[in-house]
Design an enzyme around this catalytic site. Sequence first.
Site, PDB file in Angstrom:
ATOM      1  N   CYS A   1      27.938  33.232  38.525  1.00  0.00           N
ATOM      2  CA  CYS A   1      29.156  33.140  38.184  1.00  0.00           C
ATOM      3  C   CYS A   1      29.764  32.054  38.839  1.00  0.00           C
ATOM      4  O   CYS A   1      30.747  31.260  38.297  1.00  0.00           O
ATOM      5  CB  CYS A   1      30.007  34.296  38.910  1.00  0.00           C
ATOM      6  SG  CYS A   1      30.012  36.021  38.513  1.00  0.00           S
TER       7      CYS A   1
ATOM      8  N   GLY B   1      37.464  46.777  37.000  1.00  0.00           N
ATOM      9  CA  GLY B   1      36.226  46.852  36.234  1.00  0.00           C
ATOM     10  C   GLY B   1      35.096  46.362  37.051  1.00  0.00           C
ATOM     11  O   GLY B   1      34.096  46.339  36.675  1.00  0.00           O
TER      12      GLY B   1
ATOM     13  N   VAL C   1      33.296  46.179  40.236  1.00  0.00           N
ATOM     14  CA  VAL C   1      32.989  47.229  41.380  1.00  0.00           C
ATOM     15  C   VAL C   1      33.172  46.593  42.857  1.00  0.00           C
ATOM     16  O   VAL C   1      33.803  46.992  43.607  1.00  0.00           O
ATOM     17  CB  VAL C   1      31.961  47.929  41.161  1.00  0.00           C
ATOM     18  CG1 VAL C   1      31.708  48.809  42.390  1.00  0.00           C
ATOM     19  CG2 VAL C   1      31.727  48.755  39.987  1.00  0.00           C
ATOM     20  N   ALA C   2      32.614  45.495  42.785  1.00  0.00           N
ATOM     21  CA  ALA C   2      32.541  44.540  44.211  1.00  0.00           C
ATOM     22  C   ALA C   2      33.652  44.216  44.647  1.00  0.00           C
ATOM     23  O   ALA C   2      34.269  44.099  45.874  1.00  0.00           O
ATOM     24  CB  ALA C   2      31.504  43.512  44.057  1.00  0.00           C
TER      25      ALA C   2
ATOM     26  N   ASN D   1      33.085  31.266  34.143  1.00  0.00           N
ATOM     27  CA  ASN D   1      34.288  31.846  33.203  1.00  0.00           C
ATOM     28  C   ASN D   1      35.324  30.558  33.110  1.00  0.00           C
ATOM     29  O   ASN D   1      36.511  30.525  32.296  1.00  0.00           O
ATOM     30  CB  ASN D   1      35.216  32.791  34.063  1.00  0.00           C
ATOM     31  CG  ASN D   1      34.418  33.927  34.403  1.00  0.00           C
ATOM     32  OD1 ASN D   1      34.439  34.281  35.456  1.00  0.00           O
ATOM     33  ND2 ASN D   1      34.078  34.469  33.472  1.00  0.00           N
TER      34      ASN D   1
ATOM     35  N   GLU E   1      35.964  34.945  28.015  1.00  0.00           N
ATOM     36  CA  GLU E   1      35.715  34.942  29.304  1.00  0.00           C
ATOM     37  C   GLU E   1      34.557  33.734  29.473  1.00  0.00           C
ATOM     38  O   GLU E   1      34.018  33.818  30.494  1.00  0.00           O
ATOM     39  CB  GLU E   1      34.976  36.055  29.629  1.00  0.00           C
ATOM     40  CG  GLU E   1      35.874  37.338  29.564  1.00  0.00           C
ATOM     41  CD  GLU E   1      36.960  37.396  30.775  1.00  0.00           C
ATOM     42  OE1 GLU E   1      36.716  37.181  31.970  1.00  0.00           O
ATOM     43  OE2 GLU E   1      38.193  37.485  30.419  1.00  0.00           O
TER      44      GLU E   1
ATOM     45  N   ARG F   1      36.368  42.691  27.886  1.00  0.00           N
ATOM     46  CA  ARG F   1      37.085  41.380  28.124  1.00  0.00           C
ATOM     47  C   ARG F   1      36.865  40.349  27.062  1.00  0.00           C
ATOM     48  O   ARG F   1      37.756  39.651  26.749  1.00  0.00           O
ATOM     49  CB  ARG F   1      36.706  40.713  29.473  1.00  0.00           C
ATOM     50  CG  ARG F   1      36.722  41.740  30.551  1.00  0.00           C
ATOM     51  CD  ARG F   1      36.695  41.123  32.002  1.00  0.00           C
ATOM     52  NE  ARG F   1      36.858  42.006  33.156  1.00  0.00           N
ATOM     53  CZ  ARG F   1      36.899  41.686  34.311  1.00  0.00           C
ATOM     54  NH1 ARG F   1      36.657  40.342  34.784  1.00  0.00           N
ATOM     55  NH2 ARG F   1      37.075  42.365  35.312  1.00  0.00           N
TER      56      ARG F   1
ATOM     57  N   HIS G   1      30.774  41.508  32.725  1.00  0.00           N
ATOM     58  CA  HIS G   1      30.462  40.321  31.776  1.00  0.00           C
ATOM     59  C   HIS G   1      29.286  40.569  31.540  1.00  0.00           C
ATOM     60  O   HIS G   1      28.493  41.141  32.390  1.00  0.00           O
ATOM     61  CB  HIS G   1      30.695  39.201  32.941  1.00  0.00           C
ATOM     62  CG  HIS G   1      31.967  38.730  32.886  1.00  0.00           C
ATOM     63  ND1 HIS G   1      32.541  38.164  34.199  1.00  0.00           N
ATOM     64  CD2 HIS G   1      33.309  38.702  32.128  1.00  0.00           C
ATOM     65  CE1 HIS G   1      33.951  37.891  33.959  1.00  0.00           C
ATOM     66  NE2 HIS G   1      34.035  38.081  32.672  1.00  0.00           N
TER      67      HIS G   1
ATOM     68  N   SER H   1      40.292  42.826  40.417  1.00  0.00           N
ATOM     69  CA  SER H   1      39.649  42.809  39.014  1.00  0.00           C
ATOM     70  C   SER H   1      39.298  44.099  38.651  1.00  0.00           C
ATOM     71  O   SER H   1      38.278  44.440  39.141  1.00  0.00           O
ATOM     72  CB  SER H   1      38.516  41.920  39.085  1.00  0.00           C
ATOM     73  OG  SER H   1      37.921  41.544  37.954  1.00  0.00           O
TER      74      SER H   1
END
Length: 446
Positions: free
Chosen positions: A369, A24, A26-27, A110, A174, A214, A250, A22
């Site tokens: 999420c 964008g 960061v994790a 999502n 999204e 997104r 997001h 993914s």
Amino acid sequence: MTQYEANFDGLVGPTHNYAGLSFGNVASLNNASSSSSPKQAAKQGLKKMKALADLGMIQGVLAPQERPDIHSLRRLGFNGSDAQVLEAAAKHAPAIFQASCSASSMWTANAATVSPSADTHDGKIHFTPANLTSKYHRSLEPEVTGRILQATFSDPEYFCHHKHLPENDHFGDEGAANHTRLCASYGDTGLEVFVYGKQAFDLSQSAPKKYPARQTLEASQAVARLHGLKDENVVYIQQNPELIDQGVFHNDVISVGNQNALFYHELAFNHSDNALQQIRKKFKGKELHFICVKESDVSVQDAINSYLFNTQIITLPSGDMAIIAPTNCQENPTVESYLSKLVSQDTPIKQVKYFDVKQSMQNGGGPACLRLRVAMNEHELAAVNPHTLINDQQFKVLNSWVEKHYRDELKIADLSDPQLLVESRTALDELTQILDLGSVYPFQQI
């Protein structure tokens, strides 16, 4: 009539892995190629679901996708037996192959956008699966997501299901990760807040420069039309493009709402004063709480690293609100200090409860999420597939199912193992029977 907000969490799939898919997020990128623990991840998710059910919340579960996605790989020209498809794709197109093994459907924020019956033109709960066009690995999900939602919310008297939006960047959608709902109580007509990253048909408007936006305004407007929402009950707000470029992929990474409370970072929105004025003007309840976190109190980077805003805000049976936060928030001194002060202030939020969901966090998704919110009344709740609701018995059954079928450790190289595909399909076939979903997966329809 009694009103509820149910949370339907995504069950982590058997191929939970860290492929860093993914851009964008960061994790997700930071943990790319690390070994994962599918069994631990699934059990962490189930433990969180059970804890919320024990708090008196309505808690459900949504099944994961079939992965590796052999059906999609065949569409891309990989032929032969399933084992030959896996081998060829892993050897000749490893990036595509890894995308086809993604377990990202666990993040059901999502999965879809949901509008409760109090908001819609026909008095039904409306569902539109997100098309997730900005990321190939997630764009594989909408068809099966739609089937799972229809099997979970099947009664046409109460539920209306739409096909996902056109699979084009202009209508990038999204789902609930860029949508929140404010209301006096769950059964009242609410204000649905759609947060978008860019206007696809007007390139003169501001947009992020480093990472993709997104969600488009056009997608949000289309979902509002499909759900039959009135203009006076909808607000469209642009996410701050500079924050998208910092890793806020997001809106639910930088703000979250529940009933009459909006919890957000001061830099969350573009033209923030105007956006908040629109919300205040259209909100129909008597009292609205804007809980603004200043940059001087918690920086954007601390918010991203801890997922302060990717927490759930729930209303407990007592009427107080609680934040469901990842232990990452507790481990960040700045964020933990902020939250400990927040619960003593004049806001509806009176508790913070921490949960270990590190397997999800390392792949880029926190508590918010993992769940899809569905506000409903007692008749609508009675029409939900009861096998998808978490109680003591179903929790035990699902834990045993995970223990039986999931691997303790999974490496990227393991994804091309034909035995993993067999294990995954065996597990999912059994799961559809546990949850009474019918044949929702492509391998069940051959």
